[in-house]
Scaffold this motif. Structure first.
Motif, mmCIF file in Angstrom:
data_model
loop_
_atom_site.group_PDB
_atom_site.id
_atom_site.type_symbol
_atom_site.label_atom_id
_atom_site.label_comp_id
_atom_site.label_asym_id
_atom_site.label_seq_id
_atom_site.Cartn_x
_atom_site.Cartn_y
_atom_site.Cartn_z
ATOM 1 N N LEU A 621 0.831 -1.207 0.000
ATOM 2 C CA LEU A 621 0.000 0.000 0.000
ATOM 3 C C LEU A 621 0.863 1.255 0.000
ATOM 4 O O LEU A 621 0.554 2.226 -0.701
ATOM 5 N N SER A 622 1.969 1.267 0.758
ATOM 6 C CA SER A 622 2.816 2.458 0.837
ATOM 7 C C SER A 622 3.472 2.757 -0.509
ATOM 8 O O SER A 622 3.545 3.913 -0.934
ATOM 9 N N MET A 623 3.940 1.708 -1.207
ATOM 10 C CA MET A 623 4.572 1.920 -2.512
ATOM 11 C C MET A 623 3.558 2.442 -3.540
ATOM 12 O O MET A 623 3.854 3.324 -4.334
ATOM 13 N N ARG A 624 2.335 1.888 -3.493
ATOM 14 C CA ARG A 624 1.310 2.338 -4.434
ATOM 15 C C ARG A 624 0.931 3.797 -4.143
ATOM 16 O O ARG A 624 0.742 4.604 -5.049
ATOM 17 N N PHE A 625 0.814 4.148 -2.846
ATOM 18 C CA PHE A 625 0.457 5.517 -2.460
ATOM 19 C C PHE A 625 1.516 6.508 -2.932
ATOM 20 O O PHE A 625 1.187 7.562 -3.507
ATOM 21 N N LEU A 626 2.812 6.201 -2.694
ATOM 22 C CA LEU A 626 3.869 7.116 -3.119
ATOM 23 C C LEU A 626 3.866 7.286 -4.631
ATOM 24 O O LEU A 626 4.169 8.354 -5.154
ATOM 25 N N SER A 627 3.488 6.212 -5.337
ATOM 26 C CA SER A 627 3.442 6.284 -6.802
ATOM 27 C C SER A 627 2.332 7.225 -7.269
ATOM 28 O O SER A 627 2.554 8.078 -8.134
ATOM 29 N N VAL A 628 1.113 7.103 -6.682
ATOM 30 C CA VAL A 628 0.019 7.973 -7.122
ATOM 31 C C VAL A 628 0.245 9.414 -6.687
ATOM 32 O O VAL A 628 -0.175 10.349 -7.373
ATOM 33 N N MET A 629 0.929 9.620 -5.560
ATOM 34 C CA MET A 629 1.244 10.988 -5.136
ATOM 35 C C MET A 629 2.226 11.624 -6.114
ATOM 36 O O MET A 629 2.123 12.808 -6.454
ATOM 37 N N ASN A 632 0.426 12.707 -9.056
ATOM 38 C CA ASN A 632 -0.652 13.662 -8.755
ATOM 39 C C ASN A 632 -2.021 13.053 -9.059
ATOM 40 O O ASN A 632 -2.905 13.678 -9.633
ATOM 41 N N LYS A 633 -2.179 11.758 -8.669
ATOM 42 C CA LYS A 633 -3.445 11.057 -8.891
ATOM 43 C C LYS A 633 -3.981 10.511 -7.571
ATOM 44 O O LYS A 633 -4.383 9.348 -7.468
ATOM 45 N N LEU A 634 -3.965 11.346 -6.533
ATOM 46 C CA LEU A 634 -4.373 10.908 -5.199
ATOM 47 C C LEU A 634 -5.782 10.336 -5.189
ATOM 48 O O LEU A 634 -6.061 9.349 -4.504
ATOM 49 N N GLU A 635 -6.714 10.921 -5.955
ATOM 50 C CA GLU A 635 -8.111 10.496 -5.911
ATOM 51 C C GLU A 635 -8.290 9.049 -6.361
ATOM 52 O O GLU A 635 -9.281 8.410 -6.031
ATOM 53 N N ILE A 654 -3.959 15.539 4.754
ATOM 54 C CA ILE A 654 -3.640 14.287 5.460
ATOM 55 C C ILE A 654 -2.702 13.435 4.617
ATOM 56 O O ILE A 654 -1.752 12.833 5.118
ATOM 57 N N ALA A 655 -2.958 13.362 3.313
ATOM 58 C CA ALA A 655 -2.099 12.575 2.422
ATOM 59 C C ALA A 655 -0.679 13.130 2.399
ATOM 60 O O ALA A 655 0.301 12.369 2.381
ATOM 61 N N GLU A 656 -0.534 14.456 2.391
ATOM 62 C CA GLU A 656 0.800 15.056 2.399
ATOM 63 C C GLU A 656 1.530 14.714 3.700
ATOM 64 O O GLU A 656 2.734 14.429 3.696
ATOM 65 N N LEU A 657 0.795 14.718 4.827
ATOM 66 C CA LEU A 657 1.407 14.337 6.106
ATOM 67 C C LEU A 657 1.847 12.872 6.076
ATOM 68 O O LEU A 657 2.930 12.525 6.547
ATOM 69 N N ALA A 658 1.004 11.993 5.485
ATOM 70 C CA ALA A 658 1.369 10.577 5.357
ATOM 71 C C ALA A 658 2.610 10.420 4.484
ATOM 72 O O ALA A 658 3.486 9.597 4.766
ATOM 73 N N ARG A 659 2.689 11.206 3.402
ATOM 74 C CA ARG A 659 3.867 11.113 2.527
ATOM 75 C C ARG A 659 5.143 11.479 3.283
ATOM 76 O O ARG A 659 6.185 10.845 3.125
ATOM 77 N N GLN A 660 5.075 12.509 4.140
ATOM 78 C CA GLN A 660 6.244 12.888 4.931
ATOM 79 C C GLN A 660 6.627 11.768 5.906
ATOM 80 O O GLN A 660 7.811 11.484 6.110
#
Length: 733
Positions: A621-629, A632-635, A654-660
């Protein structure tokens, strides 16, 4: 570092899999073959669907070259034991070798997925690592198991694989219930500098009895080549995914059809059948269990006299005119000897009674001394003295008997949780207080010495969002911990359970905020600071009001004063592990920050942290999230329940905080205190009267109608301006 971690998740070879089986057994059809080449195929297995008890036991008889072999899916079956409920198969060896042509490392990583009816046998298998510079491990859905192997050329010996430094080989125990694994090698431990003398490193899950270490395994590739890189592995199987009690309720599908057969439960694969004591044969076949004639086997069933076989048993008597003395038949004595013999027998009985009583008293005293030894060893005396000096503390030292009574002698029906460190039981004390009792499996020597001191520190933790430790039991080999009982399950159950509940963004943000405040308290306010070490959604509990409670920090470690303090094996939970910790094996407060970032993703996406059965790009999940961030396809990854135009600004923050939090370098991650502050400010902004989204209370979770807040009449643009002003005011405070 990012490229290495991605390879761990994506660089996988072919997969070997046993298919899942149906729960309803079927009768064996007529005309079924029971042999494949030199191998017997006993029922419930069969070579055709109509010949097996169900699809999970269908085997294939295939000609390979000049040999006839038996297969289950892609695995070769080499032995089947119906009485033991086990099957021997051949699985693949994983290797890490230096490639001269590319001047790089070559990896062959094996993975195994078993169906519902099978698990790897923890009693018969070991995780074996071979190499002179190797750190390898098996990554399962619940465990990471492995060890590190080094070489001392002068000390190398055949058949030696104790795991000591320099042996060239080490072994690790396999936990019970493992159904799948993927093998990995730590990229920093390889043969690139020693390939001329030691070309490869290896790891395999292998039958313990079949492994015999040879020093040639280090200096050549003979271990990998000797059977086409295949080794024997033992599987345990069950006939259906039911308990014996559940299976007996349906006589038409109950598999133990033979008379004189018993049903045996296995928590991981369901139930299986076995012939009763005194009988042998196949319990899955009508009249398949037949009586054992003990009189034909005088070695296993010795009888010095007249042996008579009975159903399930036998009798052994002396011929007429002979008496049995000391197990032997001897000629009967005249009546003048009866009185002395009877008197001697009575005296012997009295002597035995006295000796038995003395033995029981001695054993009771011995047990008491052992309990005192464990109590002192775990620092109980220091803890007891400190408790006396601190009057009014609620922390208690429990006896083993108290906890056995509270948990019905640790009955399996009272188990409410499993983990890598042990089991958690629900208990009820004599005072009618409900508690959770954690029974750990192991504890290292360092924690044994410091346990009392650490319990004293943990007992003083008092935070509304941390599960309270009520006490411990120190008179056992591995101490037990007693916590307050939290009734509403885990955050994992709430967001991943198939209950169909709507969980508002406000509720999710509140749980995240409460959890972050608890971790920030452990890191910054506890003295000394405490590192949780296993932050995940299953370790965040929910009380009667669905307030978050961080748990399992009893298995945490106190922050080391010496920064060079390392652990010897990688430990933690797959999907939440800090990639920096995977490389350095050093736990820091930023490791907890990374794991909390994964929990934030679960709340945002309602997806699990690790999904081994999904496509390659969606397993982590973390790798997929960093990829969509990055794209720029967070939705694309957000949960539909909270994805709306009104929530978008909050979700992006919240997503930006998770990315950090998920930054590959620990120094670039925020502290837990900073995370808690940011979530707290954002929560206050959402509760502001100008916020568009209705702030749903937990009434929705409790089955009551939700309270709607009055929507603001200002425009979206005006709200955005006012929200930024409010955030500025909050940060100014």
């Amino acid at each position: 570092m990012e490229m290495k971690f991605s390879w761990l998740l994506l660089g996988l070879p072919a997969v070997w899999m046993l298919a899942a089986a149906a729960d309803v057994p079927a009768a064996r059809g007529p005309g079924c073959s029971a042999r494949c080449g030199e191998m017997d195929v006993p029922y419930p297995y069969g070579l055709d669907p109509q010949c097996a008890i169900h699809d999970g036991f269908v085997l294939n008889c295939t000609t390979v070259g000049r040999a006839t072999k038996l297969f289950h899916g892609g695995l070769e079956v080499i032995k089947i034991s119906v009485p033991d409920g086990k099957a021997w198969v051949k699985t693949w060896i994983s290797r890490q070798c230096y490639d001269q042509t590319t001047n790089g490392m070559l990896y062959n990583n094996a993975q195994l997925w078993l169906g519902n009816q099978y698990v790897l046998s923890a009693d018969d298998n070991k995780v074996i690592v071979i190499g002179c510079k190797s750190l390898a491990y098996m990554w399962s859905d619940s465990y990471i198991i492995g060890c590190s192997s080094t070489c001392d050329i002068k000390a190398l010996k055949n058949s030696s694989c104790s795991g000591a430094d320099g042996d060239g080989c080490c072994q690790a125990d396999l936990p019970k219930g493992v159904k799948k694994y993927i093998s990995y090698f730590n990229v920093d431990y390889n043969t690139s500098q020693i390939w001329q003398s030691t070309p490869c490193n290896y790891i395999a899950v292998m039958e313990t009895a079949a492994f015999n270490f040879s020093t040639t395994y280090l200096t050549s590739t003979v271990f990998y080549d000797m059977d086409n890189s295949l080794i024997p592995t033992v599987l345990e199987w069950g006939v259906a995914r039911n308990t014996c009690g559940q299976a007996r309720t349906n006589k038409t599908t109950y598999a133990c059809v033979s008379n004189n057969s018993d049903c045996i439960d296995n928590n991981y694969v369901g139930y299986r059948c076995k012939c009763s004591p005194g009988y042998k044969g196949n319990p899955y076949v009508s009249d398949g269990c037949t009586d054992i004639d003990e009189c034909q086997d005088n070695v296993t069933y010795p009888c010095a006299g007249i042996c008579k076989n009975t159903q399930g048993h036998f009798t052994c008597s002396c011929p007429p005119g002979q008496d049995r003395i000391n197990g032997l038949c001897v000629k009967a004595h005249k009546s003048i000897w009866v009185a002395p013999v009877v008197g001697g027998s009575v005296g012997l009985v009295v002597l035995l009674i006295v000796a038995t009583c003395a033995y029981l008293i001695r054993e009771r005293r011995k047990l008491h001394r052992i309990k005192q030894k464990y109590f002192r060893q775990h620092g109980g005396l220091i803890l007891f003295e400190e408790m006396k000096s601190q009057q009014g503390t609620a922390f208690k030292i429990f006896s083993e008997e108290e906890l056995q009574q509270a948990t019905h002698r640790f009955d399996e029906h009272w188990v409410i949780g499993h983990g890598g460190h042990g089991k958690v039981y629900k208990g009820v004390l004599k005072t009618e207080v409900e508690v959770a009792v954690k029974r750990c499996m192991t504890i290292d020597e360092q924690h044994k010495k410091e346990f009392g001191k650490e319990m004293l520190i943990l007992s003083q933790i008092n935070h509304k969002n941390i599960v309270k430790i009520l006490g411990c039991c120190l008179e056992v080999e591995v101490p037990m911990l007693v916590y307050e009982f939290i009734p509403n399950g885990t955050l994992f159950d709430l967001i991943h359970g198939n209950h169909g509940r709507h969980i508002s963004l406000g509720t999710r943000l509140r749980i995240a905020c409460e959890s972050s405040e608890a971790l920030a308290y452990l890191h910054s306010c506890a003295s000394p600071p405490i590192l949780h070490g296993d932050v995940k959604s299953t370790n965040i509990l929910l009380d009667g009001d669905y307030t978050a409670k961080v748990s399992d920090f009893g298995a945490s470690i106190l922050a080391p004063s010496d920064k060079s303090q390392f652990v010897t094996l990688v430990q933690g939970t797959c999907g939440y592990l800090d990639p920096e910790y995977m490389q350095t094996c050093q736990l820091t407060d930023k490791s907890d920050v990374y794991s909390f970032g994964v929990v934030l993703l679960e709340l945002l996406t309602r997806k699990k942290a690790l999904n081994l059965e999904g496509p390659e790009h969606e397993k982590s999940l973390s790798m997929r999230f960093l990829s969509v961030m990055k794209e720029n396809k967070l939705e694309d990854i957000l949960d539909d329940q909270i994805k709306s135009n009104e929530n978008l600004e909050y979700l992006e923050e919240i997503a930006e905080l998770a990315r950090q939090c998920l930054d590959m370098s620990g120094v670039n991650r925020p502290s837990m205190m900073e995370v808690a502050d940011n979530l707290g400010r954002l929560r206050k902004v959402m509760q502001h009267p100008w916020a568009h989204e209705n702030s749903e209370e937990l009434d929705n979770l409790l089955g009551e109608s939700s309270m709607s807040m009055v929507s603001s009449a200002v425009t979206t643009e005006a709200f955005s301006i006012e929200k930024r002003v409010a955030m500025g005011l909050e940060s100014g405070r």
